[in-house]
Scaffold this motif. Sequence first.
Motif, PDB file in Angstrom:
ATOM      1  N   VAL A  80     -12.172  44.087 -20.865  1.00  0.00           N
ATOM      2  CA  VAL A  80     -13.998  43.987 -19.932  1.00  0.00           C
ATOM      3  C   VAL A  80     -14.859  44.604 -21.018  1.00  0.00           C
ATOM      4  O   VAL A  80     -15.872  45.107 -20.935  1.00  0.00           O
ATOM      5  CB  VAL A  80     -13.615  44.365 -18.680  1.00  0.00           C
ATOM      6  N   THR A  81     -14.231  46.092 -21.395  1.00  0.00           N
ATOM      7  CA  THR A  81     -15.269  46.377 -22.467  1.00  0.00           C
ATOM      8  C   THR A  81     -15.234  45.902 -23.356  1.00  0.00           C
ATOM      9  O   THR A  81     -16.755  46.409 -23.648  1.00  0.00           O
ATOM     10  CB  THR A  81     -14.065  47.259 -22.426  1.00  0.00           C
ATOM     11  N   ARG A  82     -14.874  45.019 -23.739  1.00  0.00           N
ATOM     12  CA  ARG A  82     -15.149  44.309 -25.529  1.00  0.00           C
ATOM     13  C   ARG A  82     -16.473  43.175 -24.411  1.00  0.00           C
ATOM     14  O   ARG A  82     -17.180  43.635 -25.217  1.00  0.00           O
ATOM     15  CB  ARG A  82     -14.276  43.339 -25.867  1.00  0.00           C
ATOM     16  N   ARG A 155     -25.001  55.364 -27.428  1.00  0.00           N
ATOM     17  CA  ARG A 155     -26.049  54.683 -26.422  1.00  0.00           C
ATOM     18  C   ARG A 155     -25.024  53.461 -25.482  1.00  0.00           C
ATOM     19  O   ARG A 155     -25.391  53.447 -23.805  1.00  0.00           O
ATOM     20  CB  ARG A 155     -27.490  53.926 -26.782  1.00  0.00           C
ATOM     21  N   LEU A 156     -24.019  53.017 -25.937  1.00  0.00           N
ATOM     22  CA  LEU A 156     -23.635  52.038 -25.658  1.00  0.00           C
ATOM     23  C   LEU A 156     -22.167  53.184 -24.197  1.00  0.00           C
ATOM     24  O   LEU A 156     -22.099  52.943 -22.972  1.00  0.00           O
ATOM     25  CB  LEU A 156     -21.912  51.039 -26.399  1.00  0.00           C
ATOM     26  N   PHE A 157     -22.021  54.255 -25.027  1.00  0.00           N
ATOM     27  CA  PHE A 157     -21.105  54.755 -24.582  1.00  0.00           C
ATOM     28  C   PHE A 157     -21.806  55.381 -22.382  1.00  0.00           C
ATOM     29  O   PHE A 157     -21.167  55.421 -21.504  1.00  0.00           O
ATOM     30  CB  PHE A 157     -20.924  55.829 -25.158  1.00  0.00           C
ATOM     31  N   GLU A 158     -23.259  55.174 -23.007  1.00  0.00           N
ATOM     32  CA  GLU A 158     -23.677  56.594 -21.995  1.00  0.00           C
ATOM     33  C   GLU A 158     -24.466  55.486 -20.854  1.00  0.00           C
ATOM     34  O   GLU A 158     -23.931  55.235 -19.671  1.00  0.00           O
ATOM     35  CB  GLU A 158     -24.848  56.797 -22.489  1.00  0.00           C
ATOM     36  N   GLU A 159     -24.864  54.136 -20.694  1.00  0.00           N
ATOM     37  CA  GLU A 159     -25.230  53.331 -20.694  1.00  0.00           C
ATOM     38  C   GLU A 159     -24.017  52.525 -19.574  1.00  0.00           C
ATOM     39  O   GLU A 159     -24.120  51.661 -18.466  1.00  0.00           O
ATOM     40  CB  GLU A 159     -25.583  52.385 -20.964  1.00  0.00           C
ATOM     41  N   LEU A 160     -22.599  52.049 -20.518  1.00  0.00           N
ATOM     42  CA  LEU A 160     -21.793  51.746 -19.669  1.00  0.00           C
ATOM     43  C   LEU A 160     -20.900  53.058 -18.518  1.00  0.00           C
ATOM     44  O   LEU A 160     -20.652  52.727 -17.463  1.00  0.00           O
ATOM     45  CB  LEU A 160     -20.620  51.368 -20.715  1.00  0.00           C
ATOM     46  N   GLY A 166     -21.494  54.860 -10.611  1.00  0.00           N
ATOM     47  CA  GLY A 166     -23.566  54.137 -10.416  1.00  0.00           C
ATOM     48  C   GLY A 166     -24.343  54.949 -10.223  1.00  0.00           C
ATOM     49  O   GLY A 166     -25.278  55.111  -9.810  1.00  0.00           O
ATOM     50  N   ALA A 167     -24.275  55.661 -11.293  1.00  0.00           N
ATOM     51  CA  ALA A 167     -25.372  55.944 -11.479  1.00  0.00           C
ATOM     52  C   ALA A 167     -26.545  55.146 -12.288  1.00  0.00           C
ATOM     53  O   ALA A 167     -28.422  55.664 -11.724  1.00  0.00           O
ATOM     54  CB  ALA A 167     -26.436  57.378 -13.289  1.00  0.00           C
ATOM     55  N   VAL A 168     -26.888  55.137 -12.536  1.00  0.00           N
ATOM     56  CA  VAL A 168     -27.551  53.255 -12.350  1.00  0.00           C
ATOM     57  C   VAL A 168     -27.637  51.904 -11.130  1.00  0.00           C
ATOM     58  O   VAL A 168     -26.266  51.551 -10.917  1.00  0.00           O
ATOM     59  CB  VAL A 168     -28.380  52.778 -13.474  1.00  0.00           C
ATOM     60  N   GLU A 169     -28.256  51.459 -11.037  1.00  0.00           N
ATOM     61  CA  GLU A 169     -27.617  50.420 -10.120  1.00  0.00           C
ATOM     62  C   GLU A 169     -28.223  49.117 -11.323  1.00  0.00           C
ATOM     63  O   GLU A 169     -28.676  48.881 -11.887  1.00  0.00           O
ATOM     64  CB  GLU A 169     -28.759  49.532  -9.083  1.00  0.00           C
ATOM     65  N   HIS A 170     -26.715  48.094 -10.690  1.00  0.00           N
ATOM     66  CA  HIS A 170     -26.347  47.443 -12.553  1.00  0.00           C
ATOM     67  C   HIS A 170     -25.327  46.228 -11.667  1.00  0.00           C
ATOM     68  O   HIS A 170     -24.633  46.903 -10.572  1.00  0.00           O
ATOM     69  CB  HIS A 170     -25.899  47.811 -13.174  1.00  0.00           C
ATOM     70  N   PRO A 171     -25.440  44.608 -11.620  1.00  0.00           N
ATOM     71  CA  PRO A 171     -25.017  43.946 -11.076  1.00  0.00           C
ATOM     72  C   PRO A 171     -23.981  43.804 -11.594  1.00  0.00           C
ATOM     73  O   PRO A 171     -22.579  43.370 -10.882  1.00  0.00           O
ATOM     74  CB  PRO A 171     -25.616  42.626 -11.633  1.00  0.00           C
TER      75      PRO A 171
END
Length: 178
Positions: A80-82, A155-160, A166-171
Amino acid sequence: VRAWEGGIGAFKAGGNYAPTINIQKVAQSRGCQQVLWLYGEDRQMTEAGTMNFFVYWINSNGEKELITAPLDSGLILPGVTRQSVLDMTRQWGEFKVTERMITMPEFTEAANEDRIIEVFGCGTACMIAPIDSILYEGEDICVPTMTSGAKLSKRLFEELTAIQTGAVEHPWSVSIYN
């Protein structure tokens, strides 16, 4: 070699990782934190420890590119992370994202030409793990991941993490508190 074509490298199975424990101890005795698994006579870079392996570089055409091994050989454990890293970076549209094998000779050449930007592993347990050097045939290949600020890794770590928490809404996530 951690996995081979026709084996079970693409599956989460104890048989993939139990035989690697002794090799990991040897790597640690040489000052390494992980083993970079190579495959074949051309020394394809497959995984780092139990993580998927990514190289962010300037390719031979002068393009910024994120590259990781493809899943089609059966050597690489899908995760999933990949897939999240691949999907997210493709959505950004800021650089080329490629799934293909990269070899140690190709990587060494790029390192000698100062074309490596960052290298990292990713996986469920670690999320994103920056790599700052690779010991290969007795020589340290310095990777500028940390000296350049690990911008892509961070950036990847922070966004993931923002998506997961749930800090950001995402599909990719659904709040259970609503």
